[in-house]
Design a protein around this motif. Structure first.
Motif, PDB file in Angstrom:
ATOM      1  N   LEU A 296      32.245  48.297  39.907  1.00 15.73           N
ATOM      2  CA  LEU A 296      31.554  47.015  39.816  1.00 15.73           C
ATOM      3  C   LEU A 296      32.133  46.032  40.817  1.00 15.73           C
ATOM      4  CD1 LEU A 296      31.486  46.944  35.945  1.00 15.73           C
ATOM      5  CD2 LEU A 296      29.483  47.098  37.398  1.00 15.73           C
ATOM      6  N   PRO A 297      31.315  45.068  41.279  1.00 14.38           N
ATOM      7  CA  PRO A 297      31.839  44.065  42.219  1.00 14.38           C
ATOM      8  C   PRO A 297      33.017  43.304  41.617  1.00 14.38           C
ATOM      9  CG  PRO A 297      29.432  43.961  42.106  1.00 14.38           C
ATOM     10  CD  PRO A 297      29.870  44.876  41.008  1.00 14.38           C
ATOM     11  N   TRP A 298      33.984  42.983  42.450  1.00 11.71           N
ATOM     12  CA  TRP A 298      35.162  42.261  41.986  1.00 11.71           C
ATOM     13  C   TRP A 298      34.782  40.938  41.311  1.00 11.71           C
ATOM     14  CZ3 TRP A 298      39.979  43.499  41.050  1.00 11.71           C
ATOM     15  CH2 TRP A 298      40.946  42.495  40.913  1.00 11.71           C
ATOM     16  N   GLU A 299      33.698  40.332  41.766  1.00 13.42           N
ATOM     17  CA  GLU A 299      33.279  39.035  41.228  1.00 13.42           C
ATOM     18  C   GLU A 299      32.822  39.131  39.771  1.00 13.42           C
ATOM     19  OE1 GLU A 299      32.055  40.412  44.044  1.00 13.42           O
ATOM     20  OE2 GLU A 299      33.391  39.309  45.404  1.00 13.42           O
ATOM     21  N   THR A 300      32.595  40.345  39.280  1.00 13.98           N
ATOM     22  CA  THR A 300      32.139  40.506  37.893  1.00 13.98           C
ATOM     23  C   THR A 300      33.304  40.703  36.919  1.00 13.98           C
ATOM     24  OG1 THR A 300      31.908  42.926  38.034  1.00 13.98           O
ATOM     25  CG2 THR A 300      30.007  41.595  38.732  1.00 13.98           C
ATOM     26  N   LEU A 301      34.544  40.502  37.383  1.00 15.38           N
ATOM     27  CA  LEU A 301      35.719  40.811  36.557  1.00 15.38           C
ATOM     28  C   LEU A 301      35.626  40.184  35.171  1.00 15.38           C
ATOM     29  CD1 LEU A 301      38.584  41.892  36.066  1.00 15.38           C
ATOM     30  CD2 LEU A 301      39.470  39.856  37.263  1.00 15.38           C
ATOM     31  N   ARG A 302      35.328  38.899  35.086  1.00 15.60           N
ATOM     32  CA  ARG A 302      35.305  38.238  33.782  1.00 15.60           C
ATOM     33  C   ARG A 302      34.159  38.738  32.901  1.00 15.60           C
ATOM     34  NH1 ARG A 302      38.100  35.432  37.240  1.00 15.60           N
ATOM     35  NH2 ARG A 302      39.787  34.064  36.505  1.00 15.60           N
ATOM     36  N   THR A 303      33.051  39.095  33.501  1.00 18.89           N
ATOM     37  CA  THR A 303      31.955  39.686  32.728  1.00 18.89           C
ATOM     38  C   THR A 303      32.351  41.056  32.200  1.00 18.89           C
ATOM     39  OG1 THR A 303      30.351  38.531  34.119  1.00 18.89           O
ATOM     40  CG2 THR A 303      29.521  40.372  32.812  1.00 18.89           C
ATOM     41  N   VAL A 304      33.055  41.831  33.022  1.00 18.17           N
ATOM     42  CA  VAL A 304      33.521  43.146  32.586  1.00 18.17           C
ATOM     43  C   VAL A 304      34.467  43.017  31.392  1.00 18.17           C
ATOM     44  CG1 VAL A 304      34.905  45.148  33.256  1.00 18.17           C
ATOM     45  CG2 VAL A 304      33.219  44.231  34.843  1.00 18.17           C
ATOM     46  N   LEU A 325      40.153  49.915  32.961  1.00 15.65           N
ATOM     47  CA  LEU A 325      39.833  49.144  34.155  1.00 15.65           C
ATOM     48  C   LEU A 325      40.927  49.375  35.193  1.00 15.65           C
ATOM     49  CD1 LEU A 325      38.733  45.421  34.210  1.00 15.65           C
ATOM     50  CD2 LEU A 325      40.625  46.181  35.630  1.00 15.65           C
ATOM     51  N   TYR A 326      40.504  49.663  36.415  1.00  7.51           N
ATOM     52  CA  TYR A 326      41.424  49.795  37.549  1.00  7.51           C
ATOM     53  C   TYR A 326      40.916  48.886  38.675  1.00  7.51           C
ATOM     54  CZ  TYR A 326      42.896  54.315  35.532  1.00  7.51           C
ATOM     55  OH  TYR A 326      43.367  55.305  34.713  1.00  7.51           O
ATOM     56  N   PRO A 327      41.773  48.053  39.252  1.00  2.72           N
ATOM     57  CA  PRO A 327      41.358  47.362  40.476  1.00  2.72           C
ATOM     58  C   PRO A 327      41.332  48.348  41.641  1.00  2.72           C
ATOM     59  CG  PRO A 327      43.598  46.735  39.858  1.00  2.72           C
ATOM     60  CD  PRO A 327      43.117  47.668  38.802  1.00  2.72           C
ATOM     61  N   MET A 328      40.332  48.203  42.501  1.00  2.00           N
ATOM     62  CA  MET A 328      40.141  49.119  43.626  1.00  2.00           C
ATOM     63  C   MET A 328      40.181  48.354  44.944  1.00  2.00           C
ATOM     64  SD  MET A 328      39.395  52.348  42.621  1.00  2.00           S
ATOM     65  CE  MET A 328      38.415  52.966  43.986  1.00  2.00           C
ATOM     66  N   GLY A 329      41.016  48.822  45.877  1.00  2.00           N
ATOM     67  CA  GLY A 329      40.988  48.305  47.237  1.00  2.00           C
ATOM     68  C   GLY A 329      40.060  49.137  48.105  1.00  2.00           C
ATOM     69  N   LYS A 330      39.949  48.770  49.348  1.00  6.67           N
ATOM     70  CA  LYS A 330      39.035  49.464  50.264  1.00  6.67           C
ATOM     71  C   LYS A 330      39.692  50.709  50.828  1.00  6.67           C
ATOM     72  CE  LYS A 330      35.638  48.337  53.861  1.00  6.67           C
ATOM     73  NZ  LYS A 330      34.519  48.641  52.966  1.00  6.67           N
ATOM     74  N   SER A 348      36.994  49.465  38.861  1.00  5.88           N
ATOM     75  CA  SER A 348      36.593  50.705  38.196  1.00  5.88           C
ATOM     76  C   SER A 348      36.596  50.448  36.690  1.00  5.88           C
ATOM     77  CB  SER A 348      37.576  51.824  38.538  1.00  5.88           C
ATOM     78  OG  SER A 348      37.393  52.920  37.664  1.00  5.88           O
ATOM     79  N   TYR A 349      35.468  50.742  36.045  1.00  7.46           N
ATOM     80  CA  TYR A 349      35.304  50.493  34.608  1.00  7.46           C
ATOM     81  C   TYR A 349      34.892  51.799  33.953  1.00  7.46           C
ATOM     82  CZ  TYR A 349      32.994  48.778  30.319  1.00  7.46           C
ATOM     83  OH  TYR A 349      32.603  48.572  29.027  1.00  7.46           O
ATOM     84  N   SER A 350      35.612  52.194  32.893  1.00 10.12           N
ATOM     85  CA  SER A 350      35.370  53.495  32.255  1.00 10.12           C
ATOM     86  C   SER A 350      35.234  53.336  30.746  1.00 10.12           C
ATOM     87  CB  SER A 350      36.542  54.462  32.528  1.00 10.12           C
ATOM     88  OG  SER A 350      36.746  54.635  33.901  1.00 10.12           O
ATOM     89  N   VAL A 351      34.291  54.096  30.180  1.00 13.89           N
ATOM     90  CA  VAL A 351      34.171  54.215  28.732  1.00 13.89           C
ATOM     91  C   VAL A 351      34.325  55.694  28.390  1.00 13.89           C
ATOM     92  CG1 VAL A 351      32.725  53.849  26.695  1.00 13.89           C
ATOM     93  CG2 VAL A 351      32.600  52.243  28.623  1.00 13.89           C
TER      94      VAL A 351
END
Length: 435
Positions: A296-304, A325-330, A348-351
């Motif tokens: 997911l886009p980094w800007e959606t962090l709070r929604t995630v 949740l994992y932060p992902m770099g390029k 990265s968001y996982s269920v």
């Protein structure tokens, strides 16, 4: 049928399920090559005889990607050679388990830049999907940390490829879901490892404070290892923040100005590399695993973090679920088949859910529910991570790949013209094979 492949019923049954245990497909035979040339010969005969081949490493897929009905499963775990490849690189064959690679590199104090969370996954398997881990906020996906590959194409040809040599094949097979060739060997970037590993378990009751801290931590590059778990039934977010060191660190400095409510646990070990991996016994092969991953886009962090799409009545409570949740770099090297949102960073968001074998119908219902969640997350600009079954048809594959779909179709025609590596539900399987 391919000479040397086992038709034993017990063997075939053992290869009729993958880790997800949501799909059953019984192969006609199982082949276990012990060399790259043997694997190439098997593929050449399959292409000649019109036999479909499913590539299987650790079998950790969740959507039947390594299964086949009536074809041959090619087990790559016999391709397990590891050897040096010059400064900053190691050569590992596709059937090498990442845990074994960590163990081999330990003596020289080196590690791959990105490691998965589970040591039994194979090099070829994760590179075919993308691959991520606790250091991905620094280095991105595993597919961006490969210098070159040796690939067995769908015609049985052995080809060396890189960003500057046979680049089309290099770009096709990384995150190519095994649809263009077998990753027989990879030249993987490695780094210096610390002598010890320390990890804090930080608990947050406030989403905003966690989001602020995570953004600060990633921007400042304070920790080498980051992984978060969202425990909504306990109203807490757990951040696992780790680092490697040689000299005794200052805990107060490492945790300075962070807004966690509690530092619940500190782990310190000399088992660097293995320390970030879940033990093999964590994942029993006797359960069903309706499991989905997204970027997911980094800007959606709070929604995630709020997860407004997640119905608590539809997903089991802990310990039968893990939401991560994992932060992902390029990625350092572009992998065009690895679909992720644009930008320097992503989430990265996982269920991951676990259901007893007797609850298959409930597992199917949950998988269907997660397909509904997928629509919401794609609407936020997300992309599905193709580690499991996504239930996509032609329209959604076109949405997922965008302009890369036509490129993938062209690569399929070039590298696997007889569709030896077809698998049900894959994006390029509907293209007509060439004569």
């Amino acid at each position: 049928m391919i000479p040397g492949a086992s038709r034993d019923l017990e063997d075939r049954e053992a290869y009729s399920r993958d880790f997800g245990r949501m799909t059953r497909r019984v192969p006609k035979a199982v082949a276990k090559p012990r060399s790259v040339e043997e694997a190439a010969g098997l593929v050449r005969r399959a292409a000649r005889d019109g036999v479909r081949v499913a590539i299987r490493g650790g079998g950790h897929s969740q959507g039947g990607q390594c299964l086949t009905d009536g074809g041959v499963v090619l087990d790559t775990t016999g391709l397990d050679r590891i050897r040096p490849a010059g400064p900053g690189l190691v050569r590992a064959q596709g059937g090498v388990q990442w845990g074994a690679l960590v163990d081999t590199l330990r003596a020289e104090g080196r590690l791959p830049r990105v490691l998965p969370d589970f040591g039994a996954l194979t090099v070829g398997g994760t590179l075919s999907a993308g691959g991520l881990g606790t250091t991905s906020h620094r280095y991105g996906a595993q597919v961006g940390q490969v210098e070159q590959l040796e690939v067995v194409t769908g015609t049985g040809e052995r080809v060396r490829c890189s960003a500057t040599r046979n680049a089309g094949l290099f770009n096709a097979v990384r995150s190519g879901q095994g649809q263009f060739g077998i990753i027989a060997e990879a030249w993987i970037r490695i780094r210096k490892a610390g002598g010890r590993f320390r990890q804090y378990e930080l608990h947050y009751r406030d989403h905003e404070r966690f989001a602020d801290d995570l953004e600060h931590i990633v921007e400042a590059d304070r920790f080498e290892h980051l992984r978060a778990e969202m425990r909504h039934d306990e109203d807490v977010i757990v951040l696992h923040a780790g680092f490697e060191y040689d000299e005794e660190p200052d805990d107060q400095r490492m945790l300075h100005a962070l807004g966690h409510d509690e530092s619940a646990y500190t782990r310190d070990t000399a088992s660097v590399g293995r320390a970030g991996m879940y033990p093999t016994w964590s994942f029993s092969r006797m359960f069903h695993y309706p499991w989905r991953d997204w970027f997911l886009p980094w800007e959606t962090l709070r929604t995630v973090l709020a997860q407004p799409w997640l119905d608590p009545d539809s997903v089991p409570r802990r310990p039968w679920r893990w939401i991560g949740l994992y932060p992902m770099g390029k990625e350092e090297t572009c992998a065009p088949m690895f679909m992720r949102p644009p930008g320097e960073r992503a989430i990265s968001y996982s269920v991951l859910t676990v259901m007893a074998e007797s609850r298959y119908s409930q597992a199917v219902a949950l998988a269907s529910y997660l397909e509904e969640v997928d629509r919401t997350l794609v609407g936020l600009g997300g992309k599905s991570y193709l580690s499991g079954g996504v239930g996509y048809g032609p329209a959604r594959w076109a949405e997922h790949y965008g302009e890369m779909l036509e490129k993938g179709i062209a690569w399929k025609r070039e590298f696997d013209p007889k569709h030896v590596f077809d698998a049900a539900g894959r994006p390029f399987a509907a293209v007509r094979p060439t004569a």
